[in-house]
Design an enzyme around this catalytic site. Structure first.
Site, PDB file in Angstrom:
ATOM      1  N   LYS A   1     -10.944 -19.523 -40.731  1.00  0.00           N
ATOM      2  CA  LYS A   1      -9.595 -19.938 -40.314  1.00  0.00           C
ATOM      3  C   LYS A   1      -8.605 -19.865 -41.484  1.00  0.00           C
ATOM      4  CE  LYS A   1     -11.147 -23.881 -38.624  1.00  0.00           C
ATOM      5  NZ  LYS A   1     -12.610 -23.624 -38.695  1.00  0.00           N
ATOM      6  N   THR A   2      -9.008 -20.363 -42.645  1.00  0.00           N
ATOM      7  CA  THR A   2      -8.134 -20.297 -43.815  1.00  0.00           C
ATOM      8  C   THR A   2      -7.897 -18.845 -44.226  1.00  0.00           C
ATOM      9  OG1 THR A   2      -8.972 -22.431 -44.585  1.00  0.00           O
ATOM     10  CG2 THR A   2      -7.812 -21.074 -46.191  1.00  0.00           C
TER      11      THR A   2
ATOM     12  N   ASP B   1      -4.287 -27.336 -42.379  1.00  0.00           N
ATOM     13  CA  ASP B   1      -5.709 -27.477 -42.071  1.00  0.00           C
ATOM     14  C   ASP B   1      -5.967 -28.837 -41.423  1.00  0.00           C
ATOM     15  OD1 ASP B   1      -8.323 -26.680 -41.928  1.00  0.00           O
ATOM     16  OD2 ASP B   1      -8.803 -27.165 -44.010  1.00  0.00           O
TER      17      ASP B   1
ATOM     18  N   THR C   1     -11.046 -28.121 -36.330  1.00  0.00           N
ATOM     19  CA  THR C   1     -12.439 -28.052 -35.919  1.00  0.00           C
ATOM     20  C   THR C   1     -12.675 -28.839 -34.634  1.00  0.00           C
ATOM     21  OG1 THR C   1     -12.931 -29.942 -37.361  1.00  0.00           O
ATOM     22  CG2 THR C   1     -13.286 -27.738 -38.271  1.00  0.00           C
TER      23      THR C   1
ATOM     24  N   ARG D   1     -19.180 -18.589 -44.634  1.00  0.00           N
ATOM     25  CA  ARG D   1     -19.140 -19.448 -45.834  1.00  0.00           C
ATOM     26  C   ARG D   1     -20.549 -19.718 -46.338  1.00  0.00           C
ATOM     27  NH1 ARG D   1     -16.048 -24.829 -44.929  1.00  0.00           N
ATOM     28  NH2 ARG D   1     -14.276 -23.377 -44.952  1.00  0.00           N
TER      29      ARG D   1
END
Length: 343
Positions: free
Chosen positions: A68-69, A113, A162, A221
């Site tokens: 997402k980032t 975020d 999330t 990640r």
């Protein structure tokens, strides 16, 4: 001595973050996976660039670590805008948000975020900013206070969450494009691992890339983190080449098994089986038995264990499935089907 250690630790953390940032794709064409989202987002961005206007506000939802980032950074790069980063927990008062908004330039991308954790009073200010590109600043106190509208240049909000279900409907409706990111396939993760190995100047074999990918819980990640640990092992104890043997040996050292379960995952299912007879057991009791906070068990270990079929939630608590018993080399009780005893 303590100060020296703190400085060294901080430098190591900064180097790790810089290395992680270097692995992020810079353009949408470099982004692997999420094909549907990429196609939709490409259309939105191309249309906005063609009109010479900032793109609609974008909401990205999905589990942690899926990009997402990275997508927010790519959106800013694709529209030639600057990226401003903040988070929901950091904005607890309208003044916090007003300070961020007033610093934006035309075409900037504001990435928020964990946007579901915005303070409600700040949300109301964000509604107006997203819709009318202005904020109302209160001057003075009491009966004499006046509201002064402050115009804002056109900008794009990219929200990440999330837990999309916690977003208020008025906030969710102000996003012109919403997308949900799903977990990655092993093949997609292997492609990411192979590409990032090149960026790390590491020589990796296709078999090692797939081995790392298969243990990465469907999350880029995690794949990047495991790739760096395998590189460490190959550099210190291996030949320098990231082959299948190096990958398996390194992942064994860091306690990541063939199913992608780490120490905490195994402790959770072992506790359910050996201490509570396979369940059901409540979350708080389970967390105490493994020496962790309930939130850690619920948000870190449980989602993957449930998704992969090692654990099920029942109205009476968590239960281990036959797969969990077999994973620990134990025979499940007769009649146990998906965490429920029949008979």
């Amino acid at each position: 001595m303590t100060e020296s250690w703190d400085i060294t630790s901080q430098s190591a953390n900064e180097a790790e973050r810089a290395q992680e940032a270097a692995l992020r794709p810079k353009q949408l064409s470099e982004f692997v996976g999420q094909e549907v989202v990429r196609n939709q987002l490409s259309l939105v961005l191309d249309a906005a660039v063609g009109r010479g206007m900032p793109p609609d506000h974008v909401l990205l939802s999905g589990p942690p670590g899926l990009g997402k980032t990275t997508l927010a950074m790519i959106i800013a790069a694709e529209v030639n805008g600057s990226l401003r980063l903040t988070s929901g927990p950091a904005i607890q008062h309208p003044g916090d948000l007003a300070a961020v908004l007033s610093s934006l330039q035309e075409g900037d991308v504001l990435f928020i975020d964990e946007i579901h954790r915005l303070a409600r009073t700040a949300e109301e200010m964000l509604y107006l900013a997203m819709e009318d590109f202005r904020v109302d600043v209160m001057v003075g106190k009491g009966p004499g206070a006046t509201s002064i509208p402050l115009p804002l240049p056109p900008f794009t909000v990219v929200g990440a969450t999330t837990r999309a279900g916690l977003l208020p409907a008025p906030l969710r409706d102000r996003f012109g494009f919403t997308a949900h990111l799903d977990y990655y396939t092993h093949e997609e993760l292997a492609q990411i691992v192979a590409r990032n190995a090149v960026k790390l100047a590491a020589d990796i074999t296709p078999e090692a890339a797939m081995e790392i990918a298969s243990r990465s819980r469907g999350t880029p990640r995690v794949a990047n983190r495991l790739l760096r640990r395998v590189q460490d092992w190959a550099q210190v104890r291996g030949s320098g080449v990231l082959d299948l043997e190096a990958a398996q040996a390194a992942l064994a050292v860091f306690e990541v098994d063939s199913s992608g379960l780490d120490r905490l995952d195994r402790e959770v299912i072992r506790a359910v089986i050996t201490r509570f007879g396979g369940g059901p057991v409540g979350l708080t009791t389970l967390a105490v038995s493994v020496g962790e906070e309930p939130e850690t068990v619920e948000t870190v270990a449980e989602p993957y264990l449930v998704r992969e079929g090692f654990l099920v939630r029942t109205p009476r608590g968590r239960m281990a499935t036959p797969l969990a018993w077999k994973h620990l080399g134990m025979n499940p009780p007769e009649g146990l089907v998906q965490g429920t005893l029949l008979g």
